[in-house]
Design a protein around this motif. Structure first.
Motif, PDB file in Angstrom:
ATOM      1  N   ARG A   1      57.367  20.783  63.971  1.00 42.46           N
ATOM      2  CA  ARG A   1      55.923  21.028  63.968  1.00 42.46           C
ATOM      3  C   ARG A   1      55.267  20.333  62.779  1.00 42.46           C
ATOM      4  NH1 ARG A   1      52.252  25.281  65.453  1.00 42.46           N
ATOM      5  NH2 ARG A   1      50.693  25.688  63.845  1.00 42.46           N
ATOM      6  N   ALA A   2      55.888  20.414  61.605  1.00 45.64           N
ATOM      7  CA  ALA A   2      55.327  19.885  60.377  1.00 45.64           C
ATOM      8  C   ALA A   2      55.588  18.391  60.250  1.00 45.64           C
ATOM      9  CB  ALA A   2      55.925  20.625  59.187  1.00 45.64           C
ATOM     10  N   ASN A   3      55.005  17.782  59.234  1.00 44.83           N
ATOM     11  CA  ASN A   3      55.265  16.373  58.955  1.00 44.83           C
ATOM     12  C   ASN A   3      56.591  16.243  58.195  1.00 44.83           C
ATOM     13  OD1 ASN A   3      54.702  17.085  56.285  1.00 44.83           O
ATOM     14  ND2 ASN A   3      53.247  15.430  55.951  1.00 44.83           N
ATOM     15  N   PRO A   4      57.048  15.037  57.865  1.00 48.76           N
ATOM     16  CA  PRO A   4      58.344  14.904  57.184  1.00 48.76           C
ATOM     17  C   PRO A   4      58.430  15.624  55.847  1.00 48.76           C
ATOM     18  CG  PRO A   4      57.729  12.804  58.166  1.00 48.76           C
ATOM     19  CD  PRO A   4      56.545  13.716  58.328  1.00 48.76           C
ATOM     20  N   ASN A   5      57.310  15.966  55.233  1.00 49.57           N
ATOM     21  CA  ASN A   5      57.326  16.710  53.973  1.00 49.57           C
ATOM     22  C   ASN A   5      57.333  18.221  54.186  1.00 49.57           C
ATOM     23  OD1 ASN A   5      57.262  14.342  52.452  1.00 49.57           O
ATOM     24  ND2 ASN A   5      55.019  14.282  52.465  1.00 49.57           N
ATOM     25  N   GLY A   6      57.391  18.640  55.448  1.00 48.87           N
ATOM     26  CA  GLY A   6      57.412  20.068  55.736  1.00 48.87           C
ATOM     27  C   GLY A   6      56.057  20.730  55.732  1.00 48.87           C
ATOM     28  N   VAL A   7      54.980  19.946  55.746  1.00 46.00           N
ATOM     29  CA  VAL A   7      53.624  20.490  55.682  1.00 46.00           C
ATOM     30  C   VAL A   7      53.029  20.587  57.082  1.00 46.00           C
ATOM     31  CG1 VAL A   7      51.282  20.116  54.807  1.00 46.00           C
ATOM     32  CG2 VAL A   7      53.257  19.599  53.356  1.00 46.00           C
ATOM     33  N   ASP A   8      52.473  21.734  57.400  1.00 45.34           N
ATOM     34  CA  ASP A   8      51.720  21.914  58.643  1.00 45.34           C
ATOM     35  C   ASP A   8      50.346  21.280  58.431  1.00 45.34           C
ATOM     36  OD1 ASP A   8      50.035  22.913  60.697  1.00 45.34           O
ATOM     37  OD2 ASP A   8      51.319  24.667  60.944  1.00 45.34           O
ATOM     38  N   LEU A   9      50.094  20.177  59.101  1.00 46.17           N
ATOM     39  CA  LEU A   9      48.876  19.413  58.837  1.00 46.17           C
ATOM     40  C   LEU A   9      47.612  20.195  59.168  1.00 46.17           C
ATOM     41  CD1 LEU A   9      49.987  15.892  60.142  1.00 46.17           C
ATOM     42  CD2 LEU A   9      50.076  16.792  57.802  1.00 46.17           C
ATOM     43  N   MET A  10      47.685  21.129  60.102  1.00 49.19           N
ATOM     44  CA  MET A  10      46.498  21.918  60.428  1.00 49.19           C
ATOM     45  C   MET A  10      46.275  23.077  59.464  1.00 49.19           C
ATOM     46  SD  MET A  10      44.536  20.714  62.652  1.00 49.19           S
ATOM     47  CE  MET A  10      43.474  22.120  62.889  1.00 49.19           C
ATOM     48  N   ARG A  11      47.058  23.139  58.400  1.00 50.88           N
ATOM     49  CA  ARG A  11      46.840  24.106  57.320  1.00 50.88           C
ATOM     50  C   ARG A  11      46.671  23.365  55.993  1.00 50.88           C
ATOM     51  NH1 ARG A  11      47.483  26.052  61.702  1.00 50.88           N
ATOM     52  NH2 ARG A  11      48.433  28.052  62.268  1.00 50.88           N
ATOM     53  N   ASN A  12      46.394  22.073  56.017  1.00 48.11           N
ATOM     54  CA  ASN A  12      46.548  21.210  54.851  1.00 48.11           C
ATOM     55  C   ASN A  12      45.251  20.877  54.127  1.00 48.11           C
ATOM     56  OD1 ASN A  12      47.455  17.826  54.161  1.00 48.11           O
ATOM     57  ND2 ASN A  12      48.200  19.611  53.062  1.00 48.11           N
ATOM     58  N   ALA A  13      44.096  21.235  54.689  1.00 50.25           N
ATOM     59  CA  ALA A  13      42.835  20.975  53.999  1.00 50.25           C
ATOM     60  C   ALA A  13      42.685  21.947  52.820  1.00 50.25           C
ATOM     61  CB  ALA A  13      41.664  21.103  54.970  1.00 50.25           C
ATOM     62  N   PRO A  14      41.838  21.629  51.847  1.00 49.53           N
ATOM     63  CA  PRO A  14      41.820  22.415  50.599  1.00 49.53           C
ATOM     64  C   PRO A  14      41.149  23.776  50.678  1.00 49.53           C
ATOM     65  CG  PRO A  14      40.225  20.621  50.495  1.00 49.53           C
ATOM     66  CD  PRO A  14      41.020  20.406  51.743  1.00 49.53           C
ATOM     67  N   GLN A  15      40.350  24.068  51.724  1.00 46.21           N
ATOM     68  CA  GLN A  15      39.606  25.330  51.712  1.00 46.21           C
ATOM     69  C   GLN A  15      40.510  26.511  52.083  1.00 46.21           C
ATOM     70  OE1 GLN A  15      39.185  23.061  54.152  1.00 46.21           O
ATOM     71  NE2 GLN A  15      39.567  24.161  56.049  1.00 46.21           N
ATOM     72  N   LYS A  16      40.138  27.678  51.601  1.00 46.35           N
ATOM     73  CA  LYS A  16      40.846  28.918  51.898  1.00 46.35           C
ATOM     74  C   LYS A  16      39.989  29.800  52.799  1.00 46.35           C
ATOM     75  CE  LYS A  16      44.468  28.109  49.394  1.00 46.35           C
ATOM     76  NZ  LYS A  16      45.802  27.904  50.033  1.00 46.35           N
ATOM     77  N   ALA A  17      40.652  30.598  53.613  1.00 45.45           N
ATOM     78  CA  ALA A  17      39.932  31.534  54.467  1.00 45.45           C
ATOM     79  C   ALA A  17      39.231  32.581  53.612  1.00 45.45           C
ATOM     80  CB  ALA A  17      40.896  32.202  55.443  1.00 45.45           C
ATOM     81  N   GLU A  18      38.110  33.076  54.100  1.00 45.46           N
ATOM     82  CA  GLU A  18      37.303  34.028  53.344  1.00 45.46           C
ATOM     83  C   GLU A  18      37.792  35.462  53.507  1.00 45.46           C
ATOM     84  OE1 GLU A  18      33.272  33.457  54.534  1.00 45.46           O
ATOM     85  OE2 GLU A  18      33.155  31.411  53.739  1.00 45.46           O
ATOM     86  N   SER A  19      38.654  35.705  54.496  1.00 44.78           N
ATOM     87  CA  SER A  19      39.180  37.051  54.725  1.00 44.78           C
ATOM     88  C   SER A  19      40.679  36.949  54.998  1.00 44.78           C
ATOM     89  CB  SER A  19      38.462  37.713  55.917  1.00 44.78           C
ATOM     90  OG  SER A  19      37.068  37.792  55.695  1.00 44.78           O
ATOM     91  N   ARG A  20      41.269  38.066  55.303  1.00 47.13           N
ATOM     92  CA  ARG A  20      42.706  38.130  55.525  1.00 47.13           C
ATOM     93  C   ARG A  20      43.123  37.260  56.701  1.00 47.13           C
ATOM     94  NH1 ARG A  20      45.868  41.256  58.812  1.00 47.13           N
ATOM     95  NH2 ARG A  20      44.010  42.364  59.550  1.00 47.13           N
ATOM     96  N   VAL A  21      44.239  36.558  56.539  1.00 43.48           N
ATOM     97  CA  VAL A  21      44.795  35.727  57.609  1.00 43.48           C
ATOM     98  C   VAL A  21      46.100  36.353  58.079  1.00 43.48           C
ATOM     99  CG1 VAL A  21      43.756  33.652  56.603  1.00 43.48           C
ATOM    100  CG2 VAL A  21      46.138  34.226  56.072  1.00 43.48           C
ATOM    101  N   PRO A  22      46.557  36.012  59.303  1.00 45.12           N
ATOM    102  CA  PRO A  22      47.858  36.518  59.762  1.00 45.12           C
ATOM    103  C   PRO A  22      48.975  36.073  58.818  1.00 45.12           C
ATOM    104  CG  PRO A  22      46.633  35.524  61.582  1.00 45.12           C
ATOM    105  CD  PRO A  22      45.888  35.195  60.333  1.00 45.12           C
ATOM    106  N   PHE A  23      49.926  36.950  58.558  1.00 46.80           N
ATOM    107  CA  PHE A  23      51.021  36.646  57.653  1.00 46.80           C
ATOM    108  C   PHE A  23      51.752  35.383  58.105  1.00 46.80           C
ATOM    109  CE2 PHE A  23      55.570  37.284  56.493  1.00 46.80           C
ATOM    110  CZ  PHE A  23      55.424  37.106  55.118  1.00 46.80           C
TER     111      PHE A  23
END
Length: 356
Positions: free
Chosen positions: A131-153
């Motif tokens: 699912r992730a790129n070769p560095n193990g990063v999920d690209l759809m979680r990779n932008a710098p902003q954080k959610a304003e409320s609780r996210v699923p674990f």
């Protein structure tokens, strides 16, 4: 940072002879680019180094060169396991080339709009069956902003380790090359225009197909809610039997680092940029063929040939609808009083719900 490379030579599309250094969707894309080399403007917007081969990230554009013309971007393969999203885009590109041979209306359409294709954003992940790129990063979680409320674990994005799924990347570091390259394509070829649309094809959530739009980081509604509501209304009216749910992603769950939230927030305020994610409901394929649960590909993709064909057929109308909507944008984009009315309707229709 500028990721654009010189125009790609057709000779770079030679079929890979060693199956361990390539994968089917990459070879299909190269064949389409070779066949369409006189029609598409082709660029490599990055190079992805894996443990063995190096893969270029290709874009192909076609249509009006007027920088003020509306544009539609089609994206796939951000998650390497979700191959069906790339296959939907490749199927549409191949059909487009055949239609260019006879479809006069398509030629007229392309005189007024620009189509941008980026079918395999994460070739390293797709090659490695991850699912992730070769560095193990999920690209759809990779932008710098954080959610304003609780996210699923975990699923909402985590910074603990690339050994765990849904890894956002190390806090404070630059985005991954694939993420940054995609965002630059959006910035330069879509959001820079007065009006543009984007469709990003994924799979793996629920029994139904969904069209999600920003935001994923907050339950607040996007600024262009009237325009999105007008687009949804046209889809319902022109394809009354479609099965898509159409809503803000936050109505399902919140997450950190969504690329489309970031792209939307970075678009010029005076422009209208409407990004959407097509989430194909892979649980339906698993219910019909439970043995797919024992395959990494089966969790996110149809396996049986007839189901693959059905998926490819099913979504052509949606892609065509978006190109027509871009072409006719001046006829349906709401103005003044009508926009205010649609804002009230859209707010009532998509009233924020508490996410999972």
């Amino acid at each position: 940072m500028d990721f654009l490379q010189p125009p790609v030579k057709v000779t770079e599309f030679a079929r890979g002879e060693d199956p361990t250094t390539t994968f089917a969707e990459h070879e299909d894309l190269k064949e389409i680019l070779l066949a369409g080399s006189t029609h598409f403007e082709i660029q490599a917007v990055g190079q992805v180094q894996t443990a063995n081969p190096t893969f270029p990230i290709f874009t192909a554009s076609i249509g009006s060169c007027d920088p003020l013309a509306p544009a539609v971007g089609f994206f796939g393969g951000i998650h390497g396991l979700e191959r069906i999203g790339s296959q939907v885009i490749l199927h549409y590109m191949r059909a487009l080339l055949f239609r260019l041979q006879w479809d006069e209306l398509l030629h007229l359409q392309l005189q007024k709009i620009r189509l941008v294709f980026m079918p395999i954003v994460n070739p390293g992940g797709m090659w490695a069956h991850k699912r992730a790129n070769p560095n193990g990063v999920d690209l759809m979680r990779n932008a710098p902003q954080k959610a304003e409320s609780r996210v699923p674990f975990l699923a909402g994005g985590q910074t603990l380790s690339p050994l765990l799924p849904w890894y956002c990347g190390r806090p404070g570091t630059a985005m991954e090359m694939e993420s940054a390259a995609m965002l630059q394509v959006v910035r330069d070829q879509l959001a820079s225009r007065p009006f543009s649309l984007a469709l990003d094809c994924h799979s793996g959530y629920g029994f139904d197909d969904s069209l999600w739009f920003p935001y994923a980081k907050t339950r607040r509604l996007m600024a262009h809610l009237p325009e999105m509501y007008a687009l949804k209304t046209m889809l319902v009216q022109s394809h009354p039997h479609h099965d898509y749910s159409f809503e803000p992603q936050s109505n399902q769950y919140l997450l950190h680092g969504d690329l489309w939230d970031h792209a939307y927030d970075q678009s010029p305020p005076a422009h209208i940029f409407l990004p959407m994610t097509l989430e194909l409901g892979s649980w339906l394929w698993i219910r019909k063929n439970p043995r797919q649960l024992f395959s990494r590909h089966g969790i996110f993709n149809p396996i049986k040939a007839h189901r693959i064909k059905r998926v490819l057929r099913r979504h052509v109308d949606l892609l065509d609808f978006l190109t027509r909507a871009a072409f006719a944008a001046p006829r349906w984009l709401p103005q003044a009083e009508r926009r205010a009315q649609l804002l009230q309707l859209a707010t009532a229709h998509w009233r924020p719900r508490r996410p999972l």
